[in-house]
Enzyme design. Structure first.
Site, short mmCIF file in Angstrom:
data_model
loop_
_atom_site.label_atom_id
_atom_site.label_comp_id
_atom_site.label_asym_id
_atom_site.label_seq_id
_atom_site.Cartn_x
_atom_site.Cartn_y
_atom_site.Cartn_z
N GLY A 179 0.81 -1.17 0.26
CA GLY A 179 0.07 0.07 0.09
C GLY A 179 0.99 1.33 0.10
O GLY A 179 0.41 2.19 -0.81
N PHE A 180 1.99 1.28 0.73
CA PHE A 180 2.92 2.28 1.03
C PHE A 180 2.24 3.54 1.27
O PHE A 180 2.65 4.83 1.30
CB PHE A 180 3.37 2.81 -0.53
CG PHE A 180 4.58 1.56 -0.87
CD1 PHE A 180 5.58 1.11 -0.39
CD2 PHE A 180 4.15 1.01 -2.26
CE1 PHE A 180 5.97 0.07 -0.87
CE2 PHE A 180 4.74 -0.20 -2.93
CZ PHE A 180 5.83 -0.50 -1.99
N ILE B 206 0.55 -5.97 5.29
CA ILE B 206 0.55 -5.43 4.33
C ILE B 206 1.64 -5.73 3.14
O ILE B 206 2.00 -5.18 2.28
CB ILE B 206 0.49 -3.65 4.35
CG1 ILE B 206 1.79 -3.09 4.84
CG2 ILE B 206 -0.80 -3.35 5.02
CD1 ILE B 206 1.87 -1.54 4.77
N ILE C 155 15.30 -6.05 16.65
CA ILE C 155 14.78 -6.46 15.33
C ILE C 155 13.98 -7.74 15.57
O ILE C 155 14.86 -8.87 15.73
CB ILE C 155 15.73 -6.19 14.29
CG1 ILE C 155 16.47 -5.10 14.17
CG2 ILE C 155 15.10 -6.70 12.97
CD1 ILE C 155 15.52 -3.86 14.12
N ASN D 69 12.28 -9.57 13.58
CA ASN D 69 12.63 -10.60 12.45
C ASN D 69 13.78 -9.95 11.67
O ASN D 69 13.37 -8.94 10.77
CB ASN D 69 11.40 -10.86 11.58
CG ASN D 69 11.53 -11.99 10.55
OD1 ASN D 69 12.57 -12.33 10.34
ND2 ASN D 69 10.19 -12.52 9.90
N GLY E 218 9.65 0.54 14.90
CA GLY E 218 9.26 0.14 13.59
C GLY E 218 10.47 0.58 12.65
O GLY E 218 11.53 1.34 12.68
N GLY F 58 9.54 -0.10 8.87
CA GLY F 58 9.09 0.01 7.39
C GLY F 58 9.27 1.26 6.58
O GLY F 58 9.41 1.43 5.40
N GLU F 59 9.54 2.51 7.41
CA GLU F 59 9.75 3.80 6.71
C GLU F 59 11.31 4.41 6.42
O GLU F 59 11.59 5.06 5.55
CB GLU F 59 8.56 4.72 6.98
CG GLU F 59 7.39 4.23 6.44
CD GLU F 59 6.17 4.91 7.25
OE1 GLU F 59 5.53 5.72 6.69
OE2 GLU F 59 5.94 4.58 8.34
MO1 MOS Z 1 2.69 4.18 5.90
S1 MOS Z 1 3.03 6.05 4.74
O1 MOS Z 1 2.47 5.36 7.52
O2 MOS Z 1 1.37 3.82 5.35
#
Ligand code: MOS
Length: 752
Positions: free
Chosen positions: A249-250, A476, A642, A644, A715, A717-718
């Site tokens: 989804g990003f 996601i 971390i 995983n 986190g 992811g970003e």
């Molecule tokens: Mo991310 S841009 O917080 O789905």
């Protein structure tokens, strides 16, 4: 400073763990939204406006309505009532484009839905949608690229609440800048970018009486439920949202878009389930994009490189219909030590679809600007950019006046320098060569917020020795199924392959959004608490079931480890498997519920909670044929424990590859004549792919951050996308001598 190595561990936490849902994905068993089928289901295809500003004067649906197999052509005149929604407490009721579809005849952006064809097959629906004729009173759209802040009050309303445009201030930045021995004043521009997840947005609406079930590709089922309940005037318990698998989804699937109420209204109208899947082209219209930003950065420094002042004044685009806040200044107040600082923002309305969070919203374009400015200052001072950063490392969060929970950025720089071989860098432009190619080396720092959203989970221990863990969060594609399995396994001792994970369904205990890189950090304590409650229930069974070896004991005399109950004094000997105890009691299961509260948005935090990191990037440049490649990246991330490490490295590598796209390839172009996104296909909107990606070496530091959760995991992811574009553009300068301040770097920029 010694580099901390990954702790040797026998725990299921903190090790490379392959995806528990992998087999389901590769065998095609995994159900994405458009894999759910229902008897009598119809297909919907939206009609998008072909102007970006104006009014619909006539909508001719007659031809479309008469096509065989067409059940309805919905438009303003017949869609029925759809209400507006408002935000509620926590992350509920959040929506970028509040206007219900078809609410009026005004067109504010190209591709805005103006009608919806519903038919027995997708092909018929598409043909009917194409047969709808709209007549417009068109005006020239505003898709101007140069941004001037709109005339707005000092405090403006955004999707996330009111924001002061004077975002942050300390000291006297104007005077400090005026008197600084060394100054820099540059403006950096990032383009409109469009999320391009592999799976397009998809939704299927099913009504049973007054109950609505929506199958949706969503990053937040709980929030989507609250928006839908409001839009259709339903009690929350009459709405269920199901998202079993998401093809990424990003951020474009974080908040609901108008296709959801459209599908639900269509299903209500025709009395059958309705599926709506967007075409790739439509993904560029009405489901979000990263706003364009124009950021002026001014730095004042001593000749030795100590920062004296920092101004960060940014403007971003917003659509006519939404108020997404692109928080470019989020990291500016604490990334470096500087006594005098001001951060301000302005917004510029454009006739384009709604802006939205896109991986690393705000901070990613923001750090591109401020990290680029730091690199330019280092160059101006003839100083190594790593040294400049070390010199300006803060001791505390100078904006909030509180310590960081865990900040090891200097160690990131040290490890990254070592692994990359940064000490071999000759700073002279174009001075480094390899195999006949000119090399450019650049670096940048990065950070990302760490916090928890509120989360609830349920854990069952069952008589066949299996465990089930459930929470209404989503996977996601980042590995949330696996993370939940690891957490439940670690706490209950049930081996990973015997843990069943259930998520993506609002009938489960309310879980967090898959956004802000916050889902993993949020679920840890909730899953542990749920497991502990289930284990507590088991202890009661153990002491109260006739025939149990523990029947004469008190629950607090018992311990639980590796799935077995034992007497604490026995040091783990004579343990009995929980499945045995359950079977003896004729119980299928014991269950436990766990909760963990949000820390995100805490008005009085004790610690500033952030993840940190840095990138070292190498480009190769062949001036003869104007060929630029990113040839090597070393990234170091300080994100706590971390959980995983395999999925974790994947996240950072994927983000770095996306960063190559951000630096060199990605931009959405709007036609100044009709406001249409011109390059609205995967052939024309260029993202970095495997062929663009060099080996990306990822290293983590492993300092558990217990402010976030019991495991100490923040986190990831970003953060990998933050800073990378600044590292690459500095490498481009080092190789070519050309300083590009507007992304993406284009070949023509380098031919000058
Ligand atoms: Mo991310 S841009 O917080 O789905």
């Amino acid at each position: 400073m010694a580099t901390q190595q990954a702790p040797p561990t026998v725990s299921i936490i903190g090790r490379d763990t392959v995806r528990v849902d992998g087999p389901r994905k590769v065998t095609g068993v995994a159900q994405f939204t458009s894999d759910f089928h229902f008897p009598g289901m119809l297909y919907a295809v939206p009609v998008g406006a072909t102007i970006a500003n104006g009014r619909i004067t006539k909508l001719d649906t007659a031809t479309a309505e008469q096509m065989p197999g067409v059940h309805a052509i919905l438009h303003r005149g017949n869609i029925g009532q759809i209400f507006r929604s408002i935000p509620g407490p926590g992350f509920s009721g959040i929506c970028e484009e509040r206007r219900p579809p078809f609410e009026d005849d005004v067109v504010r952006y190209y591709g805005q839905y103006i009608a919806l064809a519903v038919a027995e097959t997708f092909e018929t629906a598409k043909a009917a949608a194409d047969a709808v004729r709209a007549t417009y009173a068109a005006e020239k759209p505003n898709v101007e690229l140069h941004l001037v802040a709109d005339d707005e009050p000092d405090e403006v309303m955004t999707t996330f609440g009111p924001r002061k445009r004077l975002d942050n201030q300390r000291g006297d930045p104007d005077a400090a800048f005026a008197n600084a021995p060394v100054t820099l004043d540059h403006t950096y521009v990032t383009p409109f970018e469009t999320h391009n997840p592999l799976e397009p947005h998809a939704t299927t609406a099913v009504w049973e009486g007054q109950t609505l079930t929506l199958y949706e590709s969503s990053q937040g089922v709980v929030n989507l439920r609250s928006v839908l309940a409001q839009m259709f005037g339903l009690p929350i318990e009459h709405v269920r949202v199901i998202t079993k698998f998401v093809g990424s989804g990003f951020g474009s699937k974080l908040w609901p878009w108008t296709l959801c109420p459209l599908a639900a209204a269509a299903a209500r109208q025709v009395g059958k389930p309705v599926r709506l899947v967007l075409a790739r082209k439509m993904m560029f219209h009405a489901v979000g994009h990263r706003p364009r930003t124009q950021q002026r950065v001014r730095l004042g420094a001593t000749r030795e490189g100590k920062l004296i002042s920092l101004h960060h004044d940014y403007i971003y685009t917003r659509s006519v219909l939404e108020a997404h806040h692109e928080d470019c200044g989020e990291a500016t107040p604490f990334q470096y030590s500087v006594p005098n600082l001001r951060v301000t923002f302005g917004r510029a309305k454009r006739n384009i679809g709604g802006g939205a969070d896109m991986r690393g919203p705000g901070r990613v374009p923001g750090l591109y600007a401020t990290e680029s400015a730091m690199n330019e200052l280092a160059h101006q001072l003839n100083m190594d950019p790593v040294k400049l950063r070390i010199l300006n490392e803060p001791k505390i969060d100078e904006s909030l006046g509180i310590p960081f929970s865990s900040r090891h950025l200097l160690e990131c720089f040290q490890l990254g320098s070592e692994k990359f071989g940064w000490s071999n860098r000759n700073p002279a432009v174009g001075s480094m060569q390899r195999d006949g190619l000119t090399l450019g080396w650049g670096m940048a720092g990065c950070s990302w917020v760490a916090a928890r959203f509120s989360a609830a989970a349920n854990v069952q221990l069952r008589d066949d020795g299996t465990c089930r863990v459930a929470s209404a969060t989503q996977d996601i594609g980042t590995g949330t199924y696996t993370i939940l399995a690891q957490l439940a396994s670690a706490r209950t001792g049930v081996p990973l392959e015997k843990v069943e994970v259930e998520l993506g369904d609002t009938s489960l205990p309310e879980g967090p959004l898959s956004g802000g890189s916050i889902a993993t950090g949020s679920v840890v304590n909730a899953v542990f608490a749920a497991a502990d409650e289930a284990i507590g229930a088991l202890m009661t069974i153990a002491v109260s079931t006739p025939g149990s070896p523990f029947v004469h004991r008190k629950p607090d005399e018992l311990g639980f480890e590796d799935g077995k109950v034992f007497v604490k004094n026995d040091n783990g000997a004579n343990g009995v498997a929980f499945s045995d105890l359950l079977r003896r009691a004729n119980l299928r299961m014991v269950t436990g519920n766990g909760q963990s509260a949000a820390t995100f948005g805490d008005p009085k935090p004790k610690f500033s909670t952030q993840s940190f990191g840095c990138h070292f990037a190498e480009v190769t440049w062949q001036p003869e044929i104007a060929r630029l490649r990113v040839s090597r990246v070393v990234t170091v991330i300080d994100a706590g424990e971390i959980i995983n490490t395999l999925a974790g490295r994947n996240q950072i590598q994927g983000a770095v590859v996306m960063g190559i796209g951000m630096a060199l390839l990605e931009r959405t172009e709007y036609d100044p004549q009709n406001g249409a996104p011109i390059n609205s296909s995967l052939a024309d909107y260029i993202v970095a792919v495997n062929a663009d990606a060099p080996a990306v070496e990822v290293h983590f530091l492993y300092y558990p951050d217990k402010e976030i959760n019991q495991v100490g995991a923040r986190g990831i992811g970003e953060i990998g996308l933050a800073g990378i574009a600044a590292a690459i553009t500095d490498a481009v300068h080092h190789a070519t001598g050309v300083r590009v301040r507007e992304l993406p770097v284009k070949i023509e920029d380098l031919l000058a």
